[in-house]
Design an enzyme around this catalytic site. Structure first.
Site, short mmCIF file in Angstrom:
data_model
loop_
_atom_site.label_atom_id
_atom_site.label_comp_id
_atom_site.label_asym_id
_atom_site.label_seq_id
_atom_site.Cartn_x
_atom_site.Cartn_y
_atom_site.Cartn_z
N SER A 520 0.85 -1.19 0.00
CA SER A 520 0.00 0.00 0.00
C SER A 520 0.88 1.25 0.00
O SER A 520 1.66 1.43 -0.93
CB SER A 520 -0.96 -0.05 1.20
OG SER A 520 -2.01 0.85 1.04
N HIS A 633 -7.43 -5.75 -1.26
CA HIS A 633 -6.30 -5.03 -0.67
C HIS A 633 -5.82 -5.73 0.61
O HIS A 633 -4.69 -5.51 1.04
CB HIS A 633 -6.73 -3.59 -0.35
CG HIS A 633 -5.60 -2.64 -0.12
ND1 HIS A 633 -4.69 -2.31 -1.10
CD2 HIS A 633 -5.24 -1.94 0.99
CE1 HIS A 633 -3.81 -1.44 -0.62
NE2 HIS A 633 -4.11 -1.21 0.65
#
Length: 661
Positions: A520, A633
């Site tokens: 991320s 994610h």
């Protein structure tokens, strides 16, 4: 390596037992909790409810099977436990006698339920479900499922892990156990969540953004709904984010967590008191420069319910967790804002439950050598007693590396805290390759908790360095805000300062064999580092950002996150977004790079990885691309176990190829 112990492996994810969500019973003599495992045979997650009498040594498993049972909640009279289970196919509320026996299904809701909550008088169960405007609560089994076009008019129409909203919103539903009836309490094109009952079982406080401009605001307000009249009263004024609200025992105050978005997503949480009649609110922790709540990162503890503030019986104190300098502890605040430590050690308090009459906590605690267990803390005697040892067999079998704290000083004098882990086969006089791990967020923190990936790298022969550069939580408001508008600036220098420090201080690090990885924001920073230095010999970037100009339009948070973190957007200043985009510096990248990305990632969509891969491949740079089907994610923390293990195996193979050859 310790005699008779083996190195930890990627497959050890299937051997770690994760406990969470402790709930003390009304009598204070026992507690329920959830234990999650990954099954050896089919590599699927399964969760079950356990009951532990505080006088017994070993908890007793109460639910069984290849199911996911979670969210146990005791009825107010202590006679039953309600919990959420997918044993009927979709998450529904089930209940079982506190004496044991077979569970019975309570709800049959079309899209499943979450967050069950008994009313104090025991007559109602409140829960949350998702519904479209024209949908009924219950489903007709004869309905044919078919794919249809999805018509979108909203700016916010998707989110990671939730996918496309399909016009559905989260609503509060009341189940009347006496009448065997369900009633949807909230309506409208808004999400409603984080609810709590008033002591008289008539009112419910909850969080929502019910503003007419909800699509363009990131605020969360507190509301109260009267369960009889259905009247809704707004308590806050759409200037900040307020959630985790809890009524005081006399119903005259509401405690919550929140902030006024002064520093956007980098703003520290505070404890607030809100008067439900006058709507007056008071920030109680403003003078304490510490992040309220748990922001410690790990990779084995997914979907852990966030502890709400807890009232003492006499209403003179509020208990809560807070994150400071790599530790998450338990604290007590009085009505004058004075704060006392209940538990603060070099570890991570990830859960808590409190019995107000007995003045006893059951808390979940993890540290770098233990994925997590429960402890009893008596606030009168100020004594901590261990209750569980769920990973005893696993921990006896494997060697773990214990992190050593380090502090590096940046050029401007700021101190950068972090940790270094020696490889499992460490021998004095030998040199080892090192991997720098960079956390996501960026407004979270590495801390003193169990982290399987870090242990795996150490077990595989690497020194591991991980730090909290500026932008991280845990070091006050100024520190947390310091990377905004400066991504790739002093945060990058902080990371390189830490690398310089440890390579200078520890002669067992081979500074010609350095690797770097992160996910991320950590993936963004990995990409950025490679475009600004050739010091690293191998890199793995995970669910990363490579191009802010496209991220703005494809990420579920892009439309506001670029404003919050870079200070602009693609309409106002596309050049600034481009200046901060790692792909702009792709021609400088010579480090062999493995790009890993989940195909269903909506936070940092896979096109971010595709762009970087295509650009580097076109430039004939050393790069490979690893795509994970049907993963979001959250792949590294809660993704399909087989994919999590494959991800770790590929990471190790990449580093072994380029750092050991």
């Amino acid at each position: 390596m310790t005699m008779n112990k083996r190195p930890i492996t990627a497959d050890d994810l299937t051997r770690i037992r994760i406990v969470k969500d402790p709930q003390l019973a009304v009598d204070g003599e026992k507690y329920a909790f959830v234990q999650t495992i990954i099954d050896d045979d089919d590599h699927q997650y399964y969760s079950h409810i356990f009951i532990h009498n505080l006088k017994d040594d070993i908890p007793v498993q109460w639910t069984f099977g290849k199911v996911n049972d979670h969210s146990p909640r005791w009825s107010p009279d202590g006679s039953e436990i309600a919990f959420v289970s997918n044993r009927s196919g979709v998450d529904q509320i089930w209940a079982m006698s506190a004496l044991g026996g077979e569970p019975r299904q309570i709800t049959n809701v079309r899209h499943g339920v979450k967050d069950p909550l008994w009313s104090p008088n025991g007559r109602y169960l409140l829960f949350t479900t998702s519904l479209a405007a024209d949908e009924s609560l219950t489903s007709d089994q004869s309905e044919a499922k078919k794919e249809e076009p999805i018509y979108i008019e909203k700016l916010k129409y998707k989110s990671d892990g939730r996918d496309l909203y399909n016009q559905r919103r989260f609503h509060l539903v009341l189940y009347d156990l006496k009448m065997n009836q369900m009633e949807v309490l909230t309506h409208g094109d808004f999400d409603h969540h984080s609810a709590d009952w008033s002591p008289d079982s008539r009112q419910i406080v909850f969080s929502a953004n019910r503003d007419k401009d909800e699509d363009y605001k990131e605020t969360l307000d507190l509301f109260i709904i009267d369960t009889e009249t259905k009247d809704i009263v707004k308590l806050t004024d759409s200037t900040g984010v307020f959630t985790m609200a809890v009524w005081s025992p006399d119903g005259k105050q509401i405690a919550c967590f929140g902030h006024e978005l002064e520093y956007k997503g980098a703003t520290l949480n505070q404890v607030w008191l809100v008067n439900p009649l006058s709507k007056e609110r008071t920030c109680m922790t403003l003078k304490w420069d510490v992040q309220i709540g748990d922001v410690t990162l790990g990779d084995v503890r997914a979907s852990q319910p966030a502890p709400k503030p807890i009232w003492s019986k006499d209403q003179q104190h509020i208990f809560f967790t807070a994150s400071d300098h790599g530790n998450t502890g338990l604290y007590q605040m009085d009505m004058h804002g004075e704060i006392k430590t209940i538990h603060e050690e070099e570890n991570h308090v990830f859960a808590s439950t409190y019995h107000p009459e007995r003045k006893v906590f059951v808390v979940g605690i993890s540290d770098p050598s233990n994925p997590g267990d429960f402890f009893k803390i008596n606030t009168v005697e100020e004594r901590k007693v261990r209750l569980t040892d769920v990973n005893a067999d696993f921990l006896k079998a494997v060697h773990l590396s214990i992190p050593e704290p380090i502090t590096a000083k940046a050029e401007d004098g700021w101190e950068i805290n972090g940790w270094i882990m020696r490889p499992a086969n460490f021998e004095e006089g030998q040199q080892y390759p090192m991997v720098l791990e960079i956390h996501g967020g960026p407004h979270v923190m590495y801390g003193n908790t169990f982290f399987h990936e870090l242990q795996l790298l150490a077990a595989s022969g690497y020194v591991v360095l991980y730090t909290n550069p500026r932008g991280s939580h845990g070091y006050g408001q100024t520190y947390a805000d310091a990377c905004r508008y400066d991504y790739g600036g002093k945060d990058y220098l902080d990371l390189m300062t830490a690398v310089d420090y440890v390579t200078d201080q520890f002669d067992f690090i081979d500074d010609t064999r350095l690797g770097v990885t992160g996910g991320s924001y950590g993936g963004f920073m990995t990409n950025w580092i490679l475009g600004h230095t050739n010091r690293f010999k191998a890199a793995v970037t995970d669910r990363s950002i490579s191009n802010w100009t496209s991220f703005y339009g494809v990420s579920d948070i892009g439309h506001y996150f670029t404003d919050w973190e870079l200070g602009t957007n693609i309409v106002e200043d596309p050049e600034k977004l481009w200046q901060h985009s790692p792909i702009r510096y792709a021609k400088n990248i010579n480090t062999p790079l493995l790009i890993m990305h989940g195909e269903n990632d909506m936070r940092c969509p896979i096109e971010q990885g595709e762009q970087l891969y295509t650009t580097l491949k076109h430039l004939q740079k050393p790069v490979a691309f690893l795509r994970f089907p049907e993963t979001s994610h959250e792949l590294s923390r809660s993704g399909p176990p087989s994919m999590r293990i494959a991800r770790l195996d590929h990471m190790l193979k990449w580093f072994h190829t380029h750092l050991f050859s």
